[in-house]
Design a protein around this motif. Structure first.
Motif, mmCIF file in Angstrom:
data_model
loop_
_atom_site.group_PDB
_atom_site.id
_atom_site.type_symbol
_atom_site.label_atom_id
_atom_site.label_comp_id
_atom_site.label_asym_id
_atom_site.label_seq_id
_atom_site.Cartn_x
_atom_site.Cartn_y
_atom_site.Cartn_z
ATOM 1 N N PRO A 281 0.743 -1.308 -0.010
ATOM 2 C CA PRO A 281 0.068 0.104 -0.027
ATOM 3 C C PRO A 281 1.041 1.244 -0.085
ATOM 4 C CG PRO A 281 -0.102 -1.051 2.233
ATOM 5 C CD PRO A 281 0.837 -1.942 1.355
ATOM 6 N N LEU A 282 0.281 2.209 -0.663
ATOM 7 C CA LEU A 282 0.906 3.782 -0.574
ATOM 8 C C LEU A 282 0.151 4.524 0.111
ATOM 9 C CD1 LEU A 282 2.993 5.801 -1.732
ATOM 10 C CD2 LEU A 282 1.284 5.959 -3.799
ATOM 11 N N TYR A 283 0.758 5.350 0.977
ATOM 12 C CA TYR A 283 0.015 6.395 1.593
ATOM 13 C C TYR A 283 0.656 7.789 1.194
ATOM 14 C CZ TYR A 283 -1.633 2.722 4.765
ATOM 15 O OH TYR A 283 -2.004 1.536 5.295
ATOM 16 N N VAL A 284 -0.333 8.526 1.033
ATOM 17 C CA VAL A 284 0.109 10.332 0.666
ATOM 18 C C VAL A 284 -0.598 10.902 2.008
ATOM 19 C CG1 VAL A 284 -0.176 11.955 -0.885
ATOM 20 C CG2 VAL A 284 -0.313 9.654 -1.831
ATOM 21 N N ARG A 285 0.431 11.476 2.676
ATOM 22 C CA ARG A 285 -0.122 12.253 3.872
ATOM 23 C C ARG A 285 0.529 13.569 3.981
ATOM 24 N NH1 ARG A 285 1.014 8.375 8.791
ATOM 25 N NH2 ARG A 285 -0.061 9.932 9.864
ATOM 26 N N SER A 286 0.169 14.293 4.869
ATOM 27 C CA SER A 286 0.754 15.777 4.885
ATOM 28 C C SER A 286 1.610 15.799 5.929
ATOM 29 C CB SER A 286 -0.491 16.702 5.137
ATOM 30 O OG SER A 286 -0.328 18.115 5.485
ATOM 31 N N GLY A 294 -4.804 11.184 5.472
ATOM 32 C CA GLY A 294 -4.517 11.337 4.047
ATOM 33 C C GLY A 294 -5.359 10.306 3.258
ATOM 34 N N THR A 295 -4.675 9.820 1.984
ATOM 35 C CA THR A 295 -5.165 9.006 1.159
ATOM 36 C C THR A 295 -4.332 7.873 1.260
ATOM 37 O OG1 THR A 295 -5.641 10.685 -0.561
ATOM 38 C CG2 THR A 295 -5.380 8.514 -1.402
ATOM 39 N N VAL A 296 -4.950 6.554 1.041
ATOM 40 C CA VAL A 296 -4.226 5.246 0.771
ATOM 41 C C VAL A 296 -4.478 4.777 -0.584
ATOM 42 C CG1 VAL A 296 -6.120 3.808 1.761
ATOM 43 C CG2 VAL A 296 -3.928 2.905 1.576
ATOM 44 N N VAL A 297 -3.465 4.170 -1.272
ATOM 45 C CA VAL A 297 -3.571 3.712 -2.786
ATOM 46 C C VAL A 297 -3.445 2.310 -2.487
ATOM 47 C CG1 VAL A 297 -2.586 3.769 -4.857
ATOM 48 C CG2 VAL A 297 -2.770 5.841 -3.516
ATOM 49 N N GLY A 298 -4.127 1.379 -3.138
ATOM 50 C CA GLY A 298 -4.195 -0.024 -3.204
ATOM 51 C C GLY A 298 -4.881 -0.598 -2.313
ATOM 52 N N VAL A 299 -5.591 -0.269 -1.498
ATOM 53 C CA VAL A 299 -6.673 -0.744 -0.528
ATOM 54 C C VAL A 299 -7.972 -1.166 -1.013
ATOM 55 C CG1 VAL A 299 -7.590 -0.707 1.821
ATOM 56 C CG2 VAL A 299 -5.490 -0.354 1.655
ATOM 57 N N ALA A 300 -8.501 0.002 -1.861
ATOM 58 C CA ALA A 300 -9.840 0.212 -2.470
ATOM 59 C C ALA A 300 -10.031 -0.806 -3.743
ATOM 60 C CB ALA A 300 -10.025 1.602 -3.085
#
Length: 426
Positions: A281-286, A294-300
């Motif tokens: 998973p990739l997290y995009v956080r502030s 933030g946003t998580v990529v790969g879980v949805a």
């Protein structure tokens, strides 16, 4: 995060643009004390842009101007070092690199422009990581500086190095035992850079630090990657263009890949593939609000239905017409794509009719002229410059109408989920 796996963090230039940014980065890492981390860090602030001007002056043979521009870069790093209260001993590696670059600029360039570019521009990441490592140690954190050129192996395609995954994996696992032993060490390395088998410095493409983080994660079987940005996460539009942006809390790998491919700057286009291949998973956080998810990529598992807007400015729309009035066939397309590759240009949109092939590229005048010179013997070339390419994912007519206000539409291309519009002002 578990104690027997490694996580990869990536901090971009905005997060370390000044002493306050370095302190903020340190406070974030302190909350993960006792857990193994590998931290990828970009050049400070706008250092890469400044170094590109150094390269241009140096390559043109203007030694005085190159040294003058390098002095600005040097002064900025020394100022940050002073504001962090780093000692002379702390910054000895930094000073050694500053002196080495100054000496290099007094000698004639060796190799191609792209080789020289990689050798000099990579110094931004080297200097930033050395300063950050020194400050982390000063604050009592177990930081270890590691040279990415000893980790990431590439071919000799300067400025767009292609990764040798087998060699890179072996080098990473040898250099980062914490990945397998669970040692609570913070390993600091550089984004964007690697080296050839003969030790020549390469870069992975502009803004390639996200990709570095993904390479590390893939090779070390990391549990996650977190990209720390100055935005809350992945937004559905650039706040520079829209006031009412929406945070996308979860994205599929496919959504993230397409957004990056079409030009969303929050994630580098090459980042997703290595992570998807291993389900990382990739997290995009502030980094300004580090407690927010933030946003998580790969879980949805399904795409977000929220419309996303991507704007690319300074675009060229180029149209090719065979000089002998023949159809656009596979032979013509083969020639066109071959010359595009040779010129180092990437197509952002393309459209074909029986007698015409049109495509959109970024504003790279030197490369475009090279392309035109190669294609004019075979095609009549028409072009428009200074255009804007707007991409909308999950569009409807209302979203299209919204972005076309006060614009003239030159070209439109639709699929079931995405529309691309080439427009000019007025």
């Amino acid at each position: 995060m578990t104690n027997d796996s490694i996580a990869i963090f990536k901090f971009g230039g905005a997060s370390v643009r000044d002493a306050a940014g370095v302190r903020n980065l340190t406070s974030i890492l302190q909350t993960y004390a006792g857990q193994p981390l590998s931290v990828v860090i970009s050049a400070m602030g706008k250092t890469t842009n400044a170094l590109e001007t150094v390269v241009d002056s140096y390559w043109a043979g203007n030694t005085d101007e190159a040294l003058k521009r390098w002095a600005v870069v040097e002064a900025n790093h020394l100022t940050i070092s002073s504001e962090l209260s780093l000692s002379e001993q702390d910054t000895q590696p930094v000073q050694a690199h500053l002196d080495a670059v100054r000496a290099l600029l007094r000698m004639p360039p060796v190799g191609s422009y792209d080789q020289v570019y990689d050798q000099l521009v990579s110094m931004g990441e080297i200097l930033s990581t050395q300063l950050v490592t020194a400050y982390l140690r000063q604050q009592g954190l177990p930081a270890r500086w590691t040279d990415a050129r000893q980790l990431i192996s590439t071919d000799a395609t300067f400025r767009e190095g292609r990764v040798d995954w087998t060699v890179t994996k072996n080098q990473l696992r040898a250099a980062m035992p914490a990945a397998t032993t669970g040692t609570a060490e913070i390993m600091i390395t550089q984004g964007f850079i690697g080296s050839t088998s003969t030790g020549e410095t390469t870069t992975l493409g502009r803004e390639g630090s996200d990709y570095t983080a993904a390479i590390l994660a893939y090779c070390l079987d990391a549990e996650s990657v977190t990209i720390w940005k100055d935005v809350p996460g992945v937004l559905n539009a650039d706040p520079k263009y829209f006031d009412d942006t929406v945070l996308l809390t979860a994205l599929t790998y496919q959504d993230a890949t397409e957004l990056a491919y079409y030009g969303a700057t929050v994630i580098h286009p090459k980042t997703i593939k290595p992570l998807q291949n291993k389900g990382i998973p990739l997290y995009v956080r502030s980094f300004l609000q580090p407690t927010q998810p933030g946003t998580v990529v790969g879980v949805a598992e399904v795409s977000s239905p929220v419309a996303s807007f991507i704007f690319k400015v300074n675009q060229w729309l180029i149209s090719l017409h065979p000089t002998d009035f023949s159809f656009i066939t596979e032979d013509n397309l083969s020639l066109i794509f071959s010359e595009l590759s040779a010129a180092g240009l990437k197509i952002n949109l393309m459209q074909q009719t029986a007698l015409n092939f049109s495509f959109v590229v970024d504003n790279r005048p030197d490369r475009i002229e090279r392309l035109f010179a190669a294609l004019r013997p075979h095609f009549r070339v028409n072009y428009n410059e200074g255009l804007e390419l707007i991409t909308i994912r999950h569009y409807n007519q209302a979203t299209i109408d919204r972005v076309l206000i006060d614009k003239t539409l030159l070209l439109e291309q639709k699929s079931r989920t995405t529309v691309q519009l080439v427009v000019r002002e007025g």
